[in-house]
Design a protein around this motif. Structure first.
Motif, PDB file in Angstrom:
ATOM      1  N   ASN A 185       0.855  -1.195   0.000  1.00 27.41           N
ATOM      2  CA  ASN A 185       0.000   0.000   0.000  1.00 27.41           C
ATOM      3  C   ASN A 185       0.888   1.242   0.000  1.00 27.41           C
ATOM      4  OD1 ASN A 185      -2.393  -1.441   0.127  1.00 27.41           O
ATOM      5  ND2 ASN A 185      -2.564  -1.310   2.360  1.00 27.41           N
ATOM      6  N   PRO A 186       1.282   1.707  -1.185  1.00 19.68           N
ATOM      7  CA  PRO A 186       2.167   2.882  -1.216  1.00 19.68           C
ATOM      8  C   PRO A 186       1.402   4.176  -0.942  1.00 19.68           C
ATOM      9  CG  PRO A 186       2.306   1.578  -3.258  1.00 19.68           C
ATOM     10  CD  PRO A 186       1.098   1.125  -2.517  1.00 19.68           C
ATOM     11  N   ILE A 216       2.132  13.065   5.772  1.00 17.87           N
ATOM     12  CA  ILE A 216       3.029  11.894   5.896  1.00 17.87           C
ATOM     13  C   ILE A 216       3.996  12.128   7.059  1.00 17.87           C
ATOM     14  CG2 ILE A 216       4.712  10.416   4.698  1.00 17.87           C
ATOM     15  CD1 ILE A 216       3.509  11.452   2.034  1.00 17.87           C
ATOM     16  N   PRO A 217       3.751  11.480   8.207  1.00 13.22           N
ATOM     17  CA  PRO A 217       4.598  11.726   9.388  1.00 13.22           C
ATOM     18  C   PRO A 217       6.091  11.605   9.116  1.00 13.22           C
ATOM     19  CG  PRO A 217       2.691  10.424  10.008  1.00 13.22           C
ATOM     20  CD  PRO A 217       2.640  10.567   8.501  1.00 13.22           C
ATOM     21  N   ARG A 218       6.476  10.724   8.230  1.00 15.40           N
ATOM     22  CA  ARG A 218       7.908  10.525   7.921  1.00 15.40           C
ATOM     23  C   ARG A 218       8.524  11.759   7.277  1.00 15.40           C
ATOM     24  NH1 ARG A 218      12.382   9.378   8.191  1.00 15.40           N
ATOM     25  NH2 ARG A 218      13.585   7.666   7.305  1.00 15.40           N
ATOM     26  N   GLY A 219       7.680  12.664   6.747  1.00 18.17           N
ATOM     27  CA  GLY A 219       8.157  13.963   6.288  1.00 18.17           C
ATOM     28  C   GLY A 219       8.730  14.014   4.888  1.00 18.17           C
ATOM     29  N   ASP A 226      11.583   2.813  -2.459  1.00 16.99           N
ATOM     30  CA  ASP A 226      10.942   2.366  -1.214  1.00 16.99           C
ATOM     31  C   ASP A 226       9.967   1.222  -1.519  1.00 16.99           C
ATOM     32  OD1 ASP A 226      12.082   4.451   0.432  1.00 16.99           O
ATOM     33  OD2 ASP A 226      10.579   5.832  -0.369  1.00 16.99           O
ATOM     34  N   VAL A 227       9.229   1.389  -2.611  1.00 20.69           N
ATOM     35  CA  VAL A 227       8.246   0.365  -2.996  1.00 20.69           C
ATOM     36  C   VAL A 227       8.974  -0.898  -3.447  1.00 20.69           C
ATOM     37  CG1 VAL A 227       6.298  -0.178  -4.516  1.00 20.69           C
ATOM     38  CG2 VAL A 227       6.631   2.167  -3.708  1.00 20.69           C
ATOM     39  N   ALA A 228      10.040  -0.699  -4.223  1.00 20.80           N
ATOM     40  CA  ALA A 228      10.805  -1.851  -4.717  1.00 20.80           C
ATOM     41  C   ALA A 228      11.337  -2.686  -3.555  1.00 20.80           C
ATOM     42  CB  ALA A 228      11.945  -1.373  -5.611  1.00 20.80           C
ATOM     43  N   VAL A 249       3.401   1.047   2.856  1.00 25.90           N
ATOM     44  CA  VAL A 249       4.690   1.703   2.600  1.00 25.90           C
ATOM     45  C   VAL A 249       4.352   3.189   2.550  1.00 25.90           C
ATOM     46  CG1 VAL A 249       6.770   1.642   1.172  1.00 25.90           C
ATOM     47  CG2 VAL A 249       5.217  -0.312   1.157  1.00 25.90           C
ATOM     48  N   ASP A 250       4.078   3.741   3.729  1.00 21.22           N
ATOM     49  CA  ASP A 250       3.362   5.023   3.762  1.00 21.22           C
ATOM     50  C   ASP A 250       3.941   6.047   4.725  1.00 21.22           C
ATOM     51  OD1 ASP A 250       2.631   3.930   6.201  1.00 21.22           O
ATOM     52  OD2 ASP A 250       0.537   4.553   6.041  1.00 21.22           O
TER      53      ASP A 250
END
Ligand SMILES: NC(=O)c1ccc[n+]([C@@H]2O[C@H](COP(=O)([O-])OP(=O)(O)OC[C@H]3O[C@@H](n4cnc5c(N)ncnc54)[C@H](O)[C@@H]3O)[C@@H](O)[C@H]2O)c1
Length: 255
Positions: A185-186, A216-219, A226-228, A249-250
């Motif tokens: 789930n990207p 997006i908390p990760r900023g 990242d998806v790969a 993946v969020d």
């Protein structure tokens, strides 16, 4: 020993964005890769990139919403590489963002044809081959919007909800055949996807990037790599006990 040595991987929508990154990473980890896409030029250039990097890849043109073409794609993979170990159903797109009642029937149907029927057809033709050869792994690209929708992309989000539910159901149907089925789930990523979804010409504007990042908390936005990384994990033997899972993946967007 690499995770995908001796493995044959078929990635749809591999001509750009996430699919390209998945194909490249799978190859760098030893896989022989069938790059499948509607866009021939992009797909062939990914094959060239992989080949130039010392990998082994071939291109097959496909419209994943067409049964005859998906069947041909799977056959081409078997003819070229002799088997199919991993299927990544990644091809997809969105109608342009708008309130659902302002969209046309054609926009709705088009998204379901590619995003939902495309996954159905990929599985329909790949799974019998995997059963015959004793197992395999499937990873579908859903979306974080499947579990945490925002206004504007409702039919698209619903199509990814269908992908997620198909993933879970199919995992149960295939488990006894030694086939695992998972999805990722990207969150938002500035790929060509945004041209259709957000109507942008090339890349997102700074304002649009900022608006996404606020959620997006990760900023930061998601990168195709990242998806790969997530897809490769789910497709690999490292995830041998993982099936029917949706991996977010969020960057924390759905928490
Ligand atoms: N970019 C994002 O923000 C985002 C977020 C969540 C999920 N997704 C999903 O990720 C997947 C990959 O998207 P992306 O961001 O890499 O976009 P992208 O546009 O860069 O890549 C999508 C690829 O799919 C191909 N494609 C489209 N329709 C096809 C069809 N009918 N048959 C075969 N190939 C087809 C395109 O030619 C393209 O190469 C899609 O399923 C998308 O819905 C994207």
């Amino acid at each position: 020993m690499n995770r995908f040595d001796d493995k044959v991987v078929l990635v749809t929508g591999a001509g750009s964005g996430f699919g390209r990154a998945i194909a490249m990473r799978m190859s760098s980890e030893g896989a022989q890769v069938m790059v499948a896409d509607l866009a021939r030029e992009n797909g062939e250039s990914v094959v060239e990139e992989i080949t130039n990097a010392g990998g082994n890849a071939a291109f097959q043109t496909v419209d994943v919403s067409r049964a005859d073409q998906v069947e041909k794609m799977v056959e081409a993979c078997i003819e070229t590489y002799g088997r199919l170990d991993v299927l990544v159903n990644n091809a997809g797109y969105s109608h342009q963002a708008a309130a659902m009642w302002k969209l046309t029937e054609e926009q709705f149907v088009g998204v379901f044809e590619v995003n939902v029927k495309g996954v159905f057809l990929g599985c329909k033709y790949a799974i019998p081959k995997m059963i015959d050869q004793g197992g395999g792994a499937i990873v579908n690209t859903a979306s974080i919007a499947a579990v945490s929708p925002r206004p504007g992309l409702t039919p698209y989000n619903a199509s990814k909800g269908a992908v997620l539910t198909m993933t879970r159901g199919l995992a149960l149907e295939t488990a006894r055949h030694n086939i695992r089925v998972n999805c990722v789930n990207p969150v938002a990523s500035d790929t060509d996807f945004m041209k259709g979804a957000m109507g942008v010409q090339d890349r997102l504007s700074e304002d649009q990037v900022e608006t996404f990042i606020k959620t997006i908390p990760r900023g930061r936005l998601l990168e195709p790599d990242d998806v790969a990384a997530a897809v490769c994990f789910l497709a690999s033997d490292d995830a041998d006990m993982i099936t029917g899972t949706a991996l977010n993946v969020d960057g924390g967007r759905s928490v």
